[in-house]
Scaffold this motif. Structure first.
Motif, PDB file in Angstrom:
ATOM      1  N   GLU A   1     -65.827 -23.152 -29.671  1.00 22.29           N
ATOM      2  CA  GLU A   1     -66.526 -21.882 -29.473  1.00 22.29           C
ATOM      3  C   GLU A   1     -67.516 -21.980 -28.318  1.00 22.29           C
ATOM      4  OE1 GLU A   1     -68.282 -21.051 -33.240  1.00 22.29           O
ATOM      5  OE2 GLU A   1     -66.397 -20.421 -34.174  1.00 22.29           O
ATOM      6  N   ALA A   2     -68.227 -23.113 -28.211  1.00 25.14           N
ATOM      7  CA  ALA A   2     -69.190 -23.305 -27.126  1.00 25.14           C
ATOM      8  C   ALA A   2     -68.492 -23.334 -25.772  1.00 25.14           C
ATOM      9  CB  ALA A   2     -69.975 -24.593 -27.343  1.00 25.14           C
ATOM     10  N   LEU A   3     -67.349 -24.015 -25.707  1.00 25.45           N
ATOM     11  CA  LEU A   3     -66.586 -24.070 -24.455  1.00 25.45           C
ATOM     12  C   LEU A   3     -66.070 -22.678 -24.081  1.00 25.45           C
ATOM     13  CD1 LEU A   3     -64.601 -27.395 -24.993  1.00 25.45           C
ATOM     14  CD2 LEU A   3     -66.285 -26.957 -23.190  1.00 25.45           C
ATOM     15  N   GLY A   4     -65.648 -21.925 -25.107  1.00 24.66           N
ATOM     16  CA  GLY A   4     -65.189 -20.556 -24.864  1.00 24.66           C
ATOM     17  C   GLY A   4     -66.298 -19.689 -24.297  1.00 24.66           C
ATOM     18  N   ARG A   5     -67.498 -19.797 -24.892  1.00 25.04           N
ATOM     19  CA  ARG A   5     -68.637 -19.023 -24.396  1.00 25.04           C
ATOM     20  C   ARG A   5     -69.022 -19.459 -22.974  1.00 25.04           C
ATOM     21  NH1 ARG A   5     -70.158 -19.283 -29.947  1.00 25.04           N
ATOM     22  NH2 ARG A   5     -71.164 -21.308 -29.648  1.00 25.04           N
ATOM     23  N   LEU A   6     -68.938 -20.768 -22.714  1.00 29.04           N
ATOM     24  CA  LEU A   6     -69.281 -21.282 -21.382  1.00 29.04           C
ATOM     25  C   LEU A   6     -68.320 -20.735 -20.330  1.00 29.04           C
ATOM     26  CD1 LEU A   6     -70.906 -23.297 -19.567  1.00 29.04           C
ATOM     27  CD2 LEU A   6     -69.155 -25.000 -20.127  1.00 29.04           C
ATOM     28  N   LEU A   7     -67.023 -20.780 -20.634  1.00 30.48           N
ATOM     29  CA  LEU A   7     -66.013 -20.324 -19.680  1.00 30.48           C
ATOM     30  C   LEU A   7     -66.069 -18.812 -19.470  1.00 30.48           C
ATOM     31  CD1 LEU A   7     -63.016 -22.580 -20.801  1.00 30.48           C
ATOM     32  CD2 LEU A   7     -64.468 -22.861 -18.785  1.00 30.48           C
ATOM     33  N   ARG A   8     -66.561 -18.088 -20.515  1.00 31.59           N
ATOM     34  CA  ARG A   8     -66.715 -16.633 -20.370  1.00 31.59           C
ATOM     35  C   ARG A   8     -68.058 -16.256 -19.763  1.00 31.59           C
ATOM     36  NH1 ARG A   8     -64.520 -16.833 -25.630  1.00 31.59           N
ATOM     37  NH2 ARG A   8     -66.605 -16.471 -26.498  1.00 31.59           N
ATOM     38  N   GLY A   9     -68.927 -17.264 -19.561  1.00 27.26           N
ATOM     39  CA  GLY A   9     -70.233 -17.007 -18.970  1.00 27.26           C
ATOM     40  C   GLY A   9     -71.273 -16.557 -19.951  1.00 27.26           C
TER      41      GLY A   9
ATOM     42  N   CYS B   1     -84.884 -25.310 -24.297  1.00 26.78           N
ATOM     43  CA  CYS B   1     -85.406 -26.625 -24.000  1.00 26.78           C
ATOM     44  C   CYS B   1     -85.407 -27.512 -25.233  1.00 26.78           C
ATOM     45  CB  CYS B   1     -86.841 -26.541 -23.462  1.00 26.78           C
ATOM     46  SG  CYS B   1     -86.936 -25.682 -21.871  1.00 26.78           S
ATOM     47  N   GLY B   2     -85.262 -26.931 -26.392  1.00 32.76           N
ATOM     48  CA  GLY B   2     -85.287 -27.728 -27.623  1.00 32.76           C
ATOM     49  C   GLY B   2     -83.965 -28.335 -27.905  1.00 32.76           C
ATOM     50  N   GLN B   3     -83.994 -29.336 -28.824  1.00 30.07           N
ATOM     51  CA  GLN B   3     -82.732 -29.982 -29.194  1.00 30.07           C
ATOM     52  C   GLN B   3     -82.114 -29.250 -30.354  1.00 30.07           C
ATOM     53  OE1 GLN B   3     -82.850 -33.835 -31.136  1.00 30.07           O
ATOM     54  NE2 GLN B   3     -81.474 -34.574 -29.593  1.00 30.07           N
TER      55      GLN B   3
ATOM     56  N   HIS C   1     -77.585 -28.111 -30.036  1.00 30.04           N
ATOM     57  CA  HIS C   1     -78.710 -29.001 -29.757  1.00 30.04           C
ATOM     58  C   HIS C   1     -79.078 -29.768 -31.019  1.00 30.04           C
ATOM     59  CE1 HIS C   1     -80.112 -26.695 -25.915  1.00 30.04           C
ATOM     60  NE2 HIS C   1     -78.854 -27.102 -25.876  1.00 30.04           N
ATOM     61  N   THR C   2     -78.141 -30.626 -31.428  1.00 34.60           N
ATOM     62  CA  THR C   2     -78.298 -31.469 -32.615  1.00 34.60           C
ATOM     63  C   THR C   2     -78.031 -32.918 -32.202  1.00 34.60           C
ATOM     64  OG1 THR C   2     -75.968 -31.269 -33.243  1.00 34.60           O
ATOM     65  CG2 THR C   2     -77.492 -29.593 -34.104  1.00 34.60           C
ATOM     66  N   PRO C   3     -78.432 -33.897 -33.025  1.00 33.69           N
ATOM     67  CA  PRO C   3     -78.216 -35.306 -32.655  1.00 33.69           C
ATOM     68  C   PRO C   3     -76.771 -35.646 -32.321  1.00 33.69           C
ATOM     69  CG  PRO C   3     -79.736 -35.166 -34.479  1.00 33.69           C
ATOM     70  CD  PRO C   3     -79.245 -33.766 -34.250  1.00 33.69           C
ATOM     71  N   MET C   4     -75.817 -35.156 -33.130  1.00 27.97           N
ATOM     72  CA  MET C   4     -74.410 -35.497 -32.910  1.00 27.97           C
ATOM     73  C   MET C   4     -73.952 -35.086 -31.510  1.00 27.97           C
ATOM     74  SD  MET C   4     -71.011 -34.411 -35.089  1.00 27.97           S
ATOM     75  CE  MET C   4     -70.939 -32.714 -34.535  1.00 27.97           C
TER      76      MET C   4
ATOM     77  N   ILE D   1     -72.698 -28.242 -24.226  1.00 30.17           N
ATOM     78  CA  ILE D   1     -73.759 -28.699 -25.127  1.00 30.17           C
ATOM     79  C   ILE D   1     -75.135 -28.317 -24.578  1.00 30.17           C
ATOM     80  CG2 ILE D   1     -74.896 -30.751 -26.093  1.00 30.17           C
ATOM     81  CD1 ILE D   1     -72.083 -32.031 -26.222  1.00 30.17           C
ATOM     82  N   GLY D   2     -75.319 -28.479 -23.269  1.00 26.17           N
ATOM     83  CA  GLY D   2     -76.609 -28.186 -22.674  1.00 26.17           C
ATOM     84  C   GLY D   2     -76.973 -26.718 -22.668  1.00 26.17           C
ATOM     85  N   THR D   3     -75.961 -25.842 -22.631  1.00 27.78           N
ATOM     86  CA  THR D   3     -76.224 -24.402 -22.511  1.00 27.78           C
ATOM     87  C   THR D   3     -76.090 -23.641 -23.821  1.00 27.78           C
ATOM     88  OG1 THR D   3     -73.903 -24.042 -21.872  1.00 27.78           O
ATOM     89  CG2 THR D   3     -75.504 -24.338 -20.088  1.00 27.78           C
TER      90      THR D   3
END
Length: 317
Positions: A301-309, A315-317, A56-59, A49-51
């Motif tokens: 998809e975010a976890l996939g991108r994170l694990l692939r680097g 800085c925005g939400q 970067h949404t409320p949920m 979520i951070g990367t």
């Protein structure tokens, strides 16, 4: 007997996860595995979520807050229990016990308030989509999470101070694998009537009011979903809400059982209480990453991108 001026020399003994010596090795491996999976799973959610700017949404801001609270929540109890099993030493000092109690209550109540905030977020998103951006602004989200942390700290300080006032007999066995309100009141040598009343009213309010708000939010959400013309859309929404409600039911059901339903001091009752406590202190934080992520395409998809680097910082939400 020691009172409110008890020092770190004074110790309690923890009943532990089981009295059976032959089960200790299996319990150590099981709880070590659950702890590592919980920390790793929730940490992956926070990093994903951070990367990823798309999350970067409320949920997802609230989901990251829940994951952070879950890591801290399980870390207040399980590491100490694992050390006790490994060293075969069940003692815990008075200061360590009250410190554990304070942080356990803080992070446990934080889970309750964050789950409530997440339910409200879904209610606004589904029932009032046109006003969602305005209602759930970044400023509002930060205020909500800050209010949650403040309230949990105040509640935890109140309970911890009331426990500090009690007197205890040395080497008393706490009927649990960590220091909690009910077990500590059971082994106190002084009158716990005030503690019990505060636990009933303040604890009841902290548990039942959020639980009621979550139910109302999801009832409104379900009503809105039923008006969706697409059968596929209804199925997807019900599938997601059903998984969330399962976690909420498991968490609040076992919390209510542990705090609002009195039990005796018999061995079988202690085992039942321990099983209920394990469900909301260990199992629920373990399930949350899977419930809130594996059924979510954006998180996958975010976890996939994170694990692939392949990450995108912002800085925005």
């Amino acid at each position: 007997m020691a009172g409110g001026n008890q020092s770190s020399v004074f110790e309690f003994l923890l009943w532990g996860l089981s009295e059976q010596p032959e089960q200790q090795h299996r319990l150590f491996l099981l709880f070590l595995w659950m702890y590592l999976v919980t920390v790793a799973g929730n940490l992956l959610i926070i990093l994903a979520i951070g990367t990823d700017t798309r999350l970067h949404t409320p949920m997802y801001f609230f989901l990251a807050s829940l994951s952070c609270a879950d890591i801290l929540f399980i870390s207040t109890t399980v590491p100490k229990a694992l050390v006790n099993i490994q060293t075969q030493n069940r003692s815990i000092s008075y200061v360590e016990c009250l410190t554990q109690l304070y942080f356990f209550l803080t992070f446990g109540d934080m889970d309750i308030f964050i789950l409530t905030t997440m339910a409200y977020d879904r209610y606004v998103a589904i029932c009032h989509p046109l006003h969602y951006t305005m209602v759930m602004s970044r400023r509002c989200c930060i205020i909500l999470v800050t209010a949650c942390w403040t309230l949990t700290s105040l509640v935890a300080m109140t309970h911890t101070f009331l426990i500090f006032r009690l007197s205890f007999c040395s080497k008393k066995i706490i009927p649990d694998f960590f220091c909690d309100l009910g077990p500590l009141m059971k082994v106190s040598c002084s009158d716990t009537q005030v503690n019990e009343r505060v636990l009933l009213f303040l604890g009841g309010a902290v548990i039942l009011i959020p639980f009621g708000l979550i139910l109302v939010s999801y009832i409104r959400v379900v009503s809105a979903i039923l008006r969706v013309p697409s059968a596929q859309g209804r199925y997807k929404a019900f599938s997601t809400c059903g998984a969330h409600l399962a976690v909420v039911a498991l968490f609040f059901g076992t919390v209510i059982r542990a705090y609002l339903c009195p039990s005796s001091s018999s061995s079988s009752s202690i085992e039942e209480d321990t099983a209920a406590v394990v469900m909301y202190t260990v199992v629920t934080p373990l399930l949350n990453p899977f419930i809130y992520s594996l059924r979510n395409k954006d998180m996958q998809e975010a976890l996939g991108r994170l694990l692939r680097g392949k990450v995108s910082f912002s800085c925005g939400q």
